[in-house]
Motif scaffolding. Structure first.
Motif, PDB file in Angstrom:
ATOM      1  N   THR A 154       0.825  -1.204   0.000  1.00  0.00           N
ATOM      2  CA  THR A 154       0.000   0.000   0.000  1.00  0.00           C
ATOM      3  C   THR A 154       0.863   1.260   0.000  1.00  0.00           C
ATOM      4  O   THR A 154       0.621   2.212  -0.763  1.00  0.00           O
ATOM      5  CB  THR A 154      -0.933  -0.003   1.229  1.00  0.00           C
ATOM      6  OG1 THR A 154      -1.751  -1.173   1.189  1.00  0.00           O
ATOM      7  CG2 THR A 154      -1.809   1.230   1.249  1.00  0.00           C
ATOM      8  N   ALA A 156       1.130   4.027  -3.015  1.00  0.00           N
ATOM      9  CA  ALA A 156       0.822   5.440  -2.767  1.00  0.00           C
ATOM     10  C   ALA A 156       2.012   6.327  -3.107  1.00  0.00           C
ATOM     11  O   ALA A 156       1.851   7.408  -3.713  1.00  0.00           O
ATOM     12  CB  ALA A 156       0.409   5.621  -1.313  1.00  0.00           C
ATOM     13  N   GLY A 195       2.374   6.697  -6.787  1.00  0.00           N
ATOM     14  CA  GLY A 195       1.236   7.321  -7.449  1.00  0.00           C
ATOM     15  C   GLY A 195       0.508   6.399  -8.407  1.00  0.00           C
ATOM     16  O   GLY A 195      -0.046   6.854  -9.419  1.00  0.00           O
ATOM     17  N   LYS A 234      -9.027   0.310  -5.308  1.00  0.00           N
ATOM     18  CA  LYS A 234      -8.692   0.216  -3.887  1.00  0.00           C
ATOM     19  C   LYS A 234      -9.912  -0.217  -3.094  1.00  0.00           C
ATOM     20  O   LYS A 234     -11.028  -0.326  -3.615  1.00  0.00           O
ATOM     21  CB  LYS A 234      -8.165   1.557  -3.372  1.00  0.00           C
ATOM     22  CG  LYS A 234      -6.841   1.997  -3.982  1.00  0.00           C
ATOM     23  CD  LYS A 234      -6.348   3.280  -3.367  1.00  0.00           C
ATOM     24  CE  LYS A 234      -4.947   3.645  -3.864  1.00  0.00           C
ATOM     25  NZ  LYS A 234      -4.893   3.856  -5.306  1.00  0.00           N
ATOM     26  N   PHE A 238      -6.945   2.990   1.493  1.00  0.00           N
ATOM     27  CA  PHE A 238      -5.734   3.157   0.685  1.00  0.00           C
ATOM     28  C   PHE A 238      -5.236   1.810   0.144  1.00  0.00           C
ATOM     29  O   PHE A 238      -4.359   1.776  -0.717  1.00  0.00           O
ATOM     30  CB  PHE A 238      -4.615   3.811   1.512  1.00  0.00           C
ATOM     31  CG  PHE A 238      -4.754   5.300   1.648  1.00  0.00           C
ATOM     32  CD1 PHE A 238      -4.417   6.137   0.590  1.00  0.00           C
ATOM     33  CD2 PHE A 238      -5.224   5.861   2.820  1.00  0.00           C
ATOM     34  CE1 PHE A 238      -4.544   7.515   0.714  1.00  0.00           C
ATOM     35  CE2 PHE A 238      -5.360   7.233   2.954  1.00  0.00           C
ATOM     36  CZ  PHE A 238      -5.024   8.066   1.896  1.00  0.00           C
TER      37      PHE A 238
END
Length: 810
Positions: A227, A231, A234, A239, A364
């Protein structure tokens, strides 16, 4: 009535803990006390359960909150009511295929209703106390079912790992796989590979730092790492989407054909119940095998079924997935040191808190990471250990049919096929008998392999009639069952053959043969009383540990002094013989030892020769050091059910361990400990005392000014035990709920505790304990009761708990 009051008052302090209902009511509201081990175990299990619950919900196609609801309800409800204190319940991978099929057929709200009905069915089964009956299912069927479910999960999640959408069945997923590979999404594949890499490598981190890092669950590290990486890079990926709890769908009225709904309830009930009951049995094994005697009661299977039923009713009503015992979380709970059901319940509370407060963080998580996690769980359900086990027991056909049935047809259909094949295999084994005949050096050998029933009588008669009149015959019966027809055939033939001058010697495994008539045939003696078959050595029916004075068999006929036995040495030929013709041991007036050795060579040596030959080649590799008294009534191999190579045994008067540096003039015990720990790398040391120990009685009766004999010099290593008992410095206060009967028994128990303290002072032991490579155990054997007790530390008390008899259904 008044006469009973003083007796109760006198026993109040002793029975207060054993019978809390008779204690006075507490002054204030009860306080919940949670052991530190339970709290740390709850956190560890929660960190595993959180990502797995989301992943299993994703694999079933249910709302993701349903996984969190099932995890919370499984922890709190099943943890509180269930009969297995340390088993953790929640959404299980074994239910993924069943639940996904139900959602596809009936929708989510009806699936919740089916879960509630399955819970009610489990309550009914628990009330009928049929839980142990579920364990009658062949392990090959259960392992095959789990393997089929694992394959189905892995193939379905592979599509999400590649960035696509899974189909409804394994064949459809396999057919769609080439197209999916041609259109894979690199971002989803990269996140999935990172998740799998962390899952695989994290438990293998080397060194001391790795040992500390491995305390964090690999599942949590894998999902968190993937995760965070997604993140930071990008990456645009699907999700986790957790809708508001206000829109959470609850159970509705069942909607569908009655027979279909009944089959769905039956399937859910079967899979949930069998997986939970087998998990409870596995948890018992884990608890009994972890370091130190654990004061955790064994699972009550009927109560566990009631707890699982209640959890499914609550989970289904609240819109959660079906609940069952989960192997991964349960083993983590045991290994984390949990000691009560508080750990399971606390893990459920933590899931509730996370579901309410951590929604922004959970959203996320990429779906590809959860899919990779669940795919790994599915692959692990196809266990190589289980495949080797069923192969060794010749049940690989049952395993394979069940697996293929679950993959291609469904869980209920696959299990039904597995049961049918298992019944067919059992019938085949019962009726399949191989009978061979050959001649070697003038002796005819007839070998019967398998069960000897009336179906095999014609073939047996043909083989026996190939033996000419007057010939010597060796008949080997290699089976565990013989019916009356086969018995009559053998008896009639044997009588006829011996009457015509032939000899018959019968060998083989006779312990399980079902014969109601006299045992002359199976003892090796023909019905006419001739001694020809006596050479087989099968006439001794005493157990190997039967005391010499209790032997009522094996009375060899006298031999004249000038008639040497076959293979007898010149020394034995010239030895003095007793009345039964056996040579007497030199310097003694008895013959029990030589007769016992002779019985061993005749009856036991052929059975253990292969194992001893292996040990001779490979050397000894025991895992246990067993330190006990030299008392002749303590038979270590009998009370531990151990065989050659299992135990490294040290025996001395009083099971004493002189502390290091003691000026005893005898380093034999310390040398044995050092050799066992440093050379043999044993993993466990047990100090075993026993009732009626003469050494402990001698300590109580010792005169400080008495003669300094070797025995009294040795017994001075037991004085710390005597002082510990006199000072009240933590001696055992209970023996299976009762106080020691006298000072001698109290000293025997205290001595076990004291010798364990002496053990910890030895350098080799202290080093191994610090590295986590060694466990210490205390044991007490009551000779008169034939009962073993294991030492348990409960707060400030030392307690010896009774070891229950083994129950194959538990």
């Amino acid at each position: 009535m008044s006469a009973c009051v003083p007796a109760k008052a006198a026993d109040s302090d002793r029975t207060e803990r054993a019978h809390p209902p008779h204690s006075p009511p507490p002054a204030g509201p009860p306080r919940l006390r949670v052991a530190g081990a339970d709290l740390s175990a709850a956190v560890a299990v929660f960190l595993i359960a959180l990502p797995l619950s989301l992943g299993i919900a994703l694999a079933t196609g249910a709302p993701l909150q349903a996984g969190l609801v099932a995890a919370a309800v499984g922890g709190i409800v099943a943890g509180r009511i269930g009969g297995s204190p340390l088993q953790v319940s929640g959404p299980a991978a074994g239910l993924t295929v069943v639940t996904a099929d139900l959602i596809l057929r009936y929708g989510w709200r009806t699936t919740c209703a089916i879960t509630v009905l399955a819970g009610l069915a489990q309550l009914g089964l628990g009330c009928l106390r049929v839980a142990r009956g579920a364990l009658a299912v062949s392990p090959a069927i259960v392992h095959g079912m789990l393997a089929g479910i694992g394959i189905t999960i892995a193939v379905a999640q592979l599509h999400i790992v590649l960035g696509g959408t899974p189909q409804s069945s394994v064949p459809d997923n396999l057919f769609a796989l080439p197209a999916q590979l041609a259109n894979l999404q690199p971002e989803a594949l990269a996140v999935s590979l990172l998740t799998l890499a962390l899952l695989l490598l994290w438990p293998r981190l080397p060194g001391r730092a790795g040992r500390v890092l491995r305390t964090v669950p690999a599942a949590l590290v894998a999902v968190t790492g993937a995760t965070a990486t997604a993140a930071a890079a990008g990456l645009v990926l699907p999700k986790v989407d957790l809708p508001s709890w206000r829109n959470h769908a609850l159970a509705g009225l069942p909607d569908g054909p009655v027979l279909g709904l009944a089959a769905a309830v039956l399937t859910t009930t079967l899979v949930c119940s069998v997986q939970s009951l087998l998990g409870a049995v596995a948890v018992d094994k884990l608890v009994s095998g972890r370091p130190g005697p654990a004061p955790v009661p064994r699972s009550d299977l009927d109560r566990e079924l009631l707890g699982q039923g209640a959890a499914n009713i609550v989970s289904g009503s609240l819109g959660g997935l079906p609940v069952a015992g989960v192997a991964v979380r349960s083993s983590a709970n045991v290994k984390a040191g949990a000691v009560s059901r508080n750990s399971t319940m606390l893990h459920g509370v933590l899931v509730v808190i996370a579901a309410l407060l951590m929604v922004p963080l959970l959203e996320f998580i990429p779906l590809a990471s959860l899919a990779a996690l669940v795919m790994a769980v599915g692959i692990q359900m196809v266990s190589l250990h289980h495949i080797r086990t069923v192969t060794r027991h010749r049940e690989v056909l049952v395993y394979a049919v069940t697996t293929l049935g679950v993959v291609s047809l469904g869980v209920l259909e696959g299990v039904a096929l597995g049961i049918a094949v298992a019944v067919g295999v059992a019938l085949h084994r019962l009726t399949r008998t191989r009978i061979t005949h050959h001649e070697k050096q003038g002796v005819h050998h007839v070998h019967v392999r398998g069960q000897l029933t009336f179906l095999a009588v014609p073939r047996l008669s043909r083989a026996l009639h190939l033996v000419p009149q007057g010939a010597g015959v060796v008949l080997a019966l290699d089976g565990s069952f013989m019916d009356h027809a086969a018995y009559e055939t053998l008896q009639d033939w044997q009588g006829t053959h011996t009457a015509r001058g032939g000899t018959v010697k019968i060998t083989g495994r006779h312990a399980g043969v079902r014969i109601a008539e006299p045992a002359a045939l199976l003892s090796g003696h023909p019905p006419d009383g001739s001694e020809e078959a006596g050479a087989s050595g099968a006439d001794c029916r005493c157990r190997p540990w039967t005391a010499w004075r209790n032997h009522q068999c094996d009375r060899p006929r006298p031999l004249p002094a000038d008639d040497p036995r076959p293979g007898e040495s010149a020394t034995e030929k010239g030895a003095e013989r007793g009345e039964d013709g056996e040579p007497k041991p030199a310097g003694t007036g008895g013959h029990e030892l030589v007769r016992g050795i002779s019985t061993f060579q005749r009856n036991t040596a052929p059975l253990v020769r292969g194992e001893l030959a292996r040990l001779a080649r490979e050397g000894q590799q025991p895992a246990q050091l067993f330190l006990t008294c030299a008392d002749s009534r303590v038979v270590t191999s009998m009370i531990t059910s151990s065989g050659p190579g299992d135990l490294f045994v040290v025996r001395n008067v009083g099971n004493l361990v002189p502390p290091p540096g003691a000026e005893s003039g005898d380093d034999s015990v310390a040398a044995a400990i050092e050799y066992a720990v440093d050379v043999l790398a044993i993993r466990s040391i047990t100090v075993c005392g026993h009732s009626g120990c003469g050494a402990m009685q001698a300590l109580l009766d010792t005169d400080p000014d008495g003669a300094r004999t070797p025995l009294r010099r040795w017994l001075r290593h037991g004085r710390p035990s005597l002082e510990r008992m006199a000072d009240g410095g933590g001696p055992p206060s209970l023996l299976a709920g009762r106080a020691p009967v006298d000072a001698a028994e109290r000293l025997c128990l205290t001595n076990v505790v004291q010798q364990l303290e002496h053990l910890r002072a030895h350098e080799a032991v202290a080093r191994a304990l610090k590295d986590g490579a060694l466990e210490l155990h205390g044991m007490y054997f009551h000779v008169g009761e034939a009962q073993a007790y294991l030492l348990t530390e409960r707060g400030e008390e030392w307690v010896f708990d009774r070891v229950r008899s083994a129950d194959p259904t538990r």
